[in-house]
Design an enzyme around this catalytic site. Structure first.
Site, PDB file in Angstrom:
ATOM      1  N   GLU A  29       0.812  -1.224   0.000  1.00 32.49           N
ATOM      2  CA  GLU A  29       0.000   0.000   0.000  1.00 32.49           C
ATOM      3  C   GLU A  29       0.842   1.269   0.000  1.00 32.49           C
ATOM      4  O   GLU A  29       0.555   2.208   0.749  1.00 32.49           O
ATOM      5  CB  GLU A  29      -0.987  -0.008   1.185  1.00 32.49           C
ATOM      6  CG  GLU A  29      -2.031  -1.096   1.050  1.00 32.49           C
ATOM      7  CD  GLU A  29      -3.168  -1.013   2.064  1.00 32.49           C
ATOM      8  OE1 GLU A  29      -3.103  -0.190   2.987  1.00 32.49           O
ATOM      9  OE2 GLU A  29      -4.126  -1.795   1.908  1.00 32.49           O
ATOM     10  N   GLU A  85      -4.913  -8.398  -0.114  1.00 28.78           N
ATOM     11  CA  GLU A  85      -5.783  -8.089   1.036  1.00 28.78           C
ATOM     12  C   GLU A  85      -7.181  -7.882   0.485  1.00 28.78           C
ATOM     13  O   GLU A  85      -7.376  -7.047  -0.411  1.00 28.78           O
ATOM     14  CB  GLU A  85      -5.332  -6.829   1.783  1.00 28.78           C
ATOM     15  CG  GLU A  85      -4.030  -7.007   2.530  1.00 28.78           C
ATOM     16  CD  GLU A  85      -3.662  -5.788   3.381  1.00 28.78           C
ATOM     17  OE1 GLU A  85      -4.565  -5.061   3.837  1.00 28.78           O
ATOM     18  OE2 GLU A  85      -2.453  -5.567   3.564  1.00 28.78           O
TER      19      GLU A  85
HETATM   20  O1  AHR Z   1      -5.642  -5.251   7.148  1.00 27.94           O
HETATM   21  C1  AHR Z   1      -5.704  -4.063   7.868  1.00 27.94           C
HETATM   22  C2  AHR Z   1      -4.919  -2.962   7.201  1.00 27.94           C
HETATM   23  O2  AHR Z   1      -5.555  -2.631   6.005  1.00 27.94           O
HETATM   24  C3  AHR Z   1      -3.518  -3.317   6.779  1.00 27.94           C
HETATM   25  O3  AHR Z   1      -2.598  -3.107   7.796  1.00 27.94           O
HETATM   26  C4  AHR Z   1      -3.269  -2.382   5.649  1.00 27.94           C
HETATM   27  O4  AHR Z   1      -2.408  -2.936   4.686  1.00 27.94           O
HETATM   28  C5  AHR Z   1      -4.638  -2.101   5.087  1.00 27.94           C
HETATM   29  O5  AHR Z   1      -4.854  -0.749   4.929  1.00 27.94           O
END
Ligand code: AHR
Length: 514
Positions: free
Chosen positions: A173, A292
């Protein structure tokens, strides 16, 4: 009663399912590690402190690969803090999660846990506050057999054999303003290329993922991916994407439609990756690792609002309690991934335990399955083989897409088919059908024309639904929500007929008839 038709043919495949599609994520965040997977003193803990009750659920969930150690966490992490004698490890402030990190769990404990869980490790390096040299050092520590300072250090730490970690992520990110490492695409792309190059010089068998866009709502969507790949195309195999979907406006049709947003996101980034390759006259095809993904909104706050007084160890953060409608959405996203099996070859549900997770625990107490556990476990177990092209014919509706932070509409999906479906030709001649009925009010009759299969019979047919879409599993009601048998599945010569309840997720697994 709504009607839908599905057409498929055994010869028309999208791609073979990569088992890495069924990954998850463990971050040093809240109770993800401490009193999640690791809780020395817990009645089920083994001699290393790993909770056996959680390990059992992780195996049942069918997780194949696990990303570690962050997330936001990794962007200020020193991997050296988490190795060596535990009593000598530093206690550090974990800035973004406003917690105290005791470092009693680190890379070696994670690898040991992965071996027990039967999952592949995926490591993320800190390219935010640290850089390419530190990343290469971690590859050396983990993967070089011995005879160098860092590989011998690992051996001195009790791990004689190299960890052999294959999958490495170049930060995470880096396009997100909330991240410690937020930077420009040019700056990140340059550093990612340099890190990737020297990490591979240390071990040329590794696979590398560059950070792509952190969601379809990110203002730099597309341009970020293009610039980053312009720098890093020659050094990586993967582009990592992230998205968290939400139901801020309590708009279930929109929540169930959101998987279509993931389809568009994937297709857009693939188009950009292929355009970068085309400009370079390269035949290289970058694969997507959807690193994610989940539903996350109830516990989502600007990070400064997550702060608890002091710097607690493992505070209860982001402990989202998932409902039936969230589970339906998770099923829908899994369909999206399967239907892009040619390019989406890896994905991590975020996260694994307690923190926006399919598994919940009580510190010192039990562990249980959240609603979203079920579709994931079913798809991981049954969707193995070749994904088939499916043509779905049914009516559609329009839905809004809500921004994850501002509770505003940021886009529209003009044509969302009430039925979202995927079909998998299993090894050995079977067929698995996955179906999400997004109509909240009406049952749906689905008639599937399946060409190229022999005689089939129902091996398993389940449905997840509830008259209360907000129903959830909690410590007080561990199994309030669970899949039930789907009745009324009829198999004919080249046809399957299914009756789907309103707002439901169904899995029909057909075997070759005797
Ligand atoms: O998964 C929670 C958070 O979400 C992680 O730390 C980050 O990568 C994302 O913004």
């Amino acid at each position: 009663m709504r009607q839908a038709r599905v057409f498929l043919d055994r010869n028309f495949t999208i791609g073979r399912i990569d088992p890495r599609l069924f990954g998850a994520f463990i971050e040093h965040l809240g109770r993800g590690v401490y009193s999640g997977i690791y809780e020395p003193g817990h009645p089920t803990a083994d001699e290393k402190g790993f909770r056996r009750d959680v390990l059992d659920l992780v195996r049942e969930l069918g997780v194949t690969i696990v990303k570690y150690p962050g997330g936001n966490f990794v962007s200020t992490y020193n991997w050296e803090d988490g190795v060596g004698p535990v009593e000598e490890r530093p206690r550090r402030l974990s800035y973004v999660w406003a917690s105290l990190e005791p470092n009693t769990f680190g890379t070696n404990e994670f690898i040991a846990w992965c071996r027990l869980a039967g999952v592949e490790p995926m490591l993320v390096v800190n390219l935010a506050t640290r850089g390419p040299q530190d990343a290469a050092n971690l590859v050396e520590y983990c993967n070089v057999p011995g005879g160098t300072t860092l590989s011998d250090l690992r051996r001195a730490h009790g791990f004689d054999k190299p960890h052999g970690v294959k999958f490495w992520c170049l930060g995470g990110e880096m396009d997100g303003v909330w991240h410690a490492g937020a930077t420009t695409a040019d700056e990140y792309g340059r550093i990612a290329a340099q890190a990737g190059k020297i990490m591979r010089w240390v071990d040329d068998s590794i696979e590398l993922a560059v950070s792509g866009s952190s969601g379809p709502y990110i203002p730099t969507l597309g341009s970020w991916d293009e610039t980053v790949l312009h720098h890093a195309l020659d050094h990586v195999e993967w582009i990592a994407l992230h998205t968290y979907l939400n139901n801020w406006k309590d708009d279930p049709p929109a929540l169930l439609a959101a998987a279509d947003l993931i389809d568009a996101f994937i297709e857009g980034v693939i188009a950009v990756a292929d355009a970068v390759a085309a400009k370079r006259r390269s035949s290289k095809r970058i694969m997507v690792s959807f690193n994610e993904w989940n539903v996350w909104y109830r516990t989502r706050r600007p990070y400064e609002h997550l702060r608890m007084p002091g710097w607690p160890v493992a505070p209860p953060l982001l402990e989202e309690v998932y409902s039936v409608e969230d589970a339906l959405m998770v099923g829908g996203v899994l369909i999206s991934f399967l239907n892009h099996a040619d390019r989406v070859r890896s994905a991590c549900l975020a996260e694994l335990v307690n923190v926006i997770a399919p598994i919940s625990t009580e510190t010192g107490g039990p562990a249980w399955r959240q609603t979203i556990f079920y579709p994931f476990a079913q798809v991981s177990r049954l969707a193995r083989g070749d994904v088939l092209r499916v043509r779905v014919e049914c009516e559609s509706y329009a839905a809004a897409c809500y921004n994850p932070y501002r509770r505003e509409t940021f886009d529209q999906l003009p044509s969302v088919a009430y039925l979202k479906a995927s079909a998998v030709a299993n090894e050995g001649g079977g067929l698995t059908l996955l179906a999400l009925n997004r109509d909240l009010d009406q049952e749906m009759t689905v008639l599937v024309s399946a060409r190229g299969f022999g005689r089939l019979a129902v091996a398993e047919a389940t449905v997840l639904t509830d008259s209360d879409l907000k129903a959830a599993n909690t410590k007080a009601a561990l199994m309030r929500v669970k899949p039930a048998r789907l009745s009324g599945v009829a198999v004919g010569a080249g046809t399957v007929r299914m009756e789907l309840p309103p707002a439901s997720w169904s899995v029909v697994h057909l075997r070759v008839a005797a």
